[in-house]
Design a protein around this motif. Structure first.
Motif, mmCIF file in Angstrom:
data_model
loop_
_atom_site.group_PDB
_atom_site.id
_atom_site.type_symbol
_atom_site.label_atom_id
_atom_site.label_comp_id
_atom_site.label_asym_id
_atom_site.label_seq_id
_atom_site.Cartn_x
_atom_site.Cartn_y
_atom_site.Cartn_z
ATOM 1 N N ILE A 12 0.835 -1.201 0.000
ATOM 2 C CA ILE A 12 0.000 0.000 0.000
ATOM 3 C C ILE A 12 0.872 1.254 0.000
ATOM 4 O O ILE A 12 0.600 2.213 -0.717
ATOM 5 N N SER A 13 1.937 1.246 0.793
ATOM 6 C CA SER A 13 2.839 2.401 0.842
ATOM 7 C C SER A 13 3.499 2.639 -0.513
ATOM 8 O O SER A 13 3.608 3.785 -0.969
ATOM 9 N N GLY A 14 3.953 1.580 -1.149
ATOM 10 C CA GLY A 14 4.551 1.710 -2.473
ATOM 11 C C GLY A 14 3.573 2.266 -3.490
ATOM 12 O O GLY A 14 3.932 3.101 -4.331
ATOM 13 N N THR A 15 2.333 1.827 -3.417
ATOM 14 C CA THR A 15 1.309 2.309 -4.343
ATOM 15 C C THR A 15 1.032 3.791 -4.123
ATOM 16 O O THR A 15 0.874 4.547 -5.091
ATOM 17 N N ALA A 19 1.611 6.727 -6.859
ATOM 18 C CA ALA A 19 0.520 7.632 -7.248
ATOM 19 C C ALA A 19 0.915 9.087 -7.032
ATOM 20 O O ALA A 19 0.655 9.947 -7.888
ATOM 21 N N GLY A 20 1.541 9.375 -5.903
ATOM 22 C CA GLY A 20 1.980 10.744 -5.637
ATOM 23 C C GLY A 20 3.013 11.216 -6.641
ATOM 24 O O GLY A 20 2.984 12.366 -7.097
ATOM 25 N N ALA A 21 3.937 10.352 -7.010
ATOM 26 C CA ALA A 21 4.964 10.727 -7.985
ATOM 27 C C ALA A 21 4.354 10.973 -9.357
ATOM 28 O O ALA A 21 4.753 11.904 -10.062
ATOM 29 N N LEU A 22 3.388 10.155 -9.746
ATOM 30 C CA LEU A 22 2.744 10.353 -11.045
ATOM 31 C C LEU A 22 1.929 11.643 -11.074
ATOM 32 O O LEU A 22 1.923 12.365 -12.078
ATOM 33 N N ILE A 23 1.247 11.945 -9.965
ATOM 34 C CA ILE A 23 0.478 13.192 -9.898
ATOM 35 C C ILE A 23 1.417 14.396 -9.944
ATOM 36 O O ILE A 23 1.194 15.345 -10.680
ATOM 37 N N ALA A 24 2.476 14.347 -9.145
ATOM 38 C CA ALA A 24 3.422 15.466 -9.116
ATOM 39 C C ALA A 24 4.149 15.605 -10.449
ATOM 40 O O ALA A 24 4.370 16.719 -10.931
ATOM 41 N N GLY A 25 4.528 14.500 -11.052
ATOM 42 C CA GLY A 25 5.186 14.554 -12.356
ATOM 43 C C GLY A 25 4.267 15.077 -13.437
ATOM 44 O O GLY A 25 4.689 15.809 -14.327
ATOM 45 N N GLY A 26 3.007 14.713 -13.373
ATOM 46 C CA GLY A 26 2.042 15.228 -14.343
ATOM 47 C C GLY A 26 1.808 16.708 -14.178
ATOM 48 O O GLY A 26 1.668 17.454 -15.159
ATOM 49 N N ASP A 36 7.429 15.414 -20.830
ATOM 50 C CA ASP A 36 6.692 14.231 -20.399
ATOM 51 C C ASP A 36 7.054 13.947 -18.952
ATOM 52 O O ASP A 36 7.996 14.517 -18.414
ATOM 53 N N ILE A 37 6.318 13.055 -18.307
ATOM 54 C CA ILE A 37 6.616 12.700 -16.921
ATOM 55 C C ILE A 37 8.016 12.109 -16.803
ATOM 56 O O ILE A 37 8.713 12.323 -15.820
ATOM 57 N N LEU A 38 8.464 11.393 -17.806
ATOM 58 C CA LEU A 38 9.781 10.775 -17.747
ATOM 59 C C LEU A 38 10.910 11.802 -17.776
ATOM 60 O O LEU A 38 12.039 11.483 -17.424
ATOM 61 N N ASP A 39 10.608 13.043 -18.176
ATOM 62 C CA ASP A 39 11.627 14.076 -18.173
ATOM 63 C C ASP A 39 11.915 14.595 -16.766
ATOM 64 O O ASP A 39 12.931 15.215 -16.531
ATOM 65 N N GLY A 45 12.452 9.039 -10.160
ATOM 66 C CA GLY A 45 13.096 8.387 -9.023
ATOM 67 C C GLY A 45 12.096 7.875 -8.002
ATOM 68 O O GLY A 45 12.229 6.765 -7.480
ATOM 69 N N PHE A 46 11.056 8.675 -7.731
ATOM 70 C CA PHE A 46 10.045 8.237 -6.775
ATOM 71 C C PHE A 46 9.216 7.074 -7.326
ATOM 72 O O PHE A 46 8.781 6.203 -6.560
ATOM 73 N N VAL A 47 8.981 7.043 -8.624
ATOM 74 C CA VAL A 47 8.272 5.908 -9.223
ATOM 75 C C VAL A 47 9.099 4.634 -9.053
ATOM 76 O O VAL A 47 8.561 3.566 -8.722
ATOM 77 N N ILE A 48 10.401 4.728 -9.256
ATOM 78 C CA ILE A 48 11.271 3.563 -9.098
ATOM 79 C C ILE A 48 11.301 3.098 -7.649
ATOM 80 O O ILE A 48 11.167 1.901 -7.357
#
Length: 73
Positions: A12-15, A19-26, A36-39, A45-48
């Motif tokens: 749950i913590s990893g998820t 989610a937070g990294a994807l929202i912040a990256g977006g 893009d988010i990958l930039d 790093g947080f997704v990894i």
């Protein structure tokens, strides 16, 4: 049983971290037109890190579940 719940908590913590990294990256990518988010190195790093935490929790839960099922058979 504690290890099983610890594994679920890690999953749950990893998820949540992913989610937070994807929202912040977006949000970061939305300010610039051709990014893009990958930039975003921080977001990537947080997704990894979130993925690694999720997988550790998944493995820990799987091992503990297999031990419990093996005892009952």
């Amino acid at each position: 049983m504690k290890k099983l719940f610890f594994g679920f908590a890690l999953m749950i913590s990893g998820t949540i971290i992913i989610a937070g990294a994807l929202i912040a990256g977006g949000t970061w990518a939305a300010d610039r037109i051709h990014y893009d988010i990958l930039d975003s190195a921080v977001s990537n790093g947080f997704v990894i890190v979130g993925s690694i935490i999720f997988l550790i929790g998944l493995v820990a839960s799987g091992i503990e579940t297999y031990k419990k099922e093996k005892l009952y058979k």
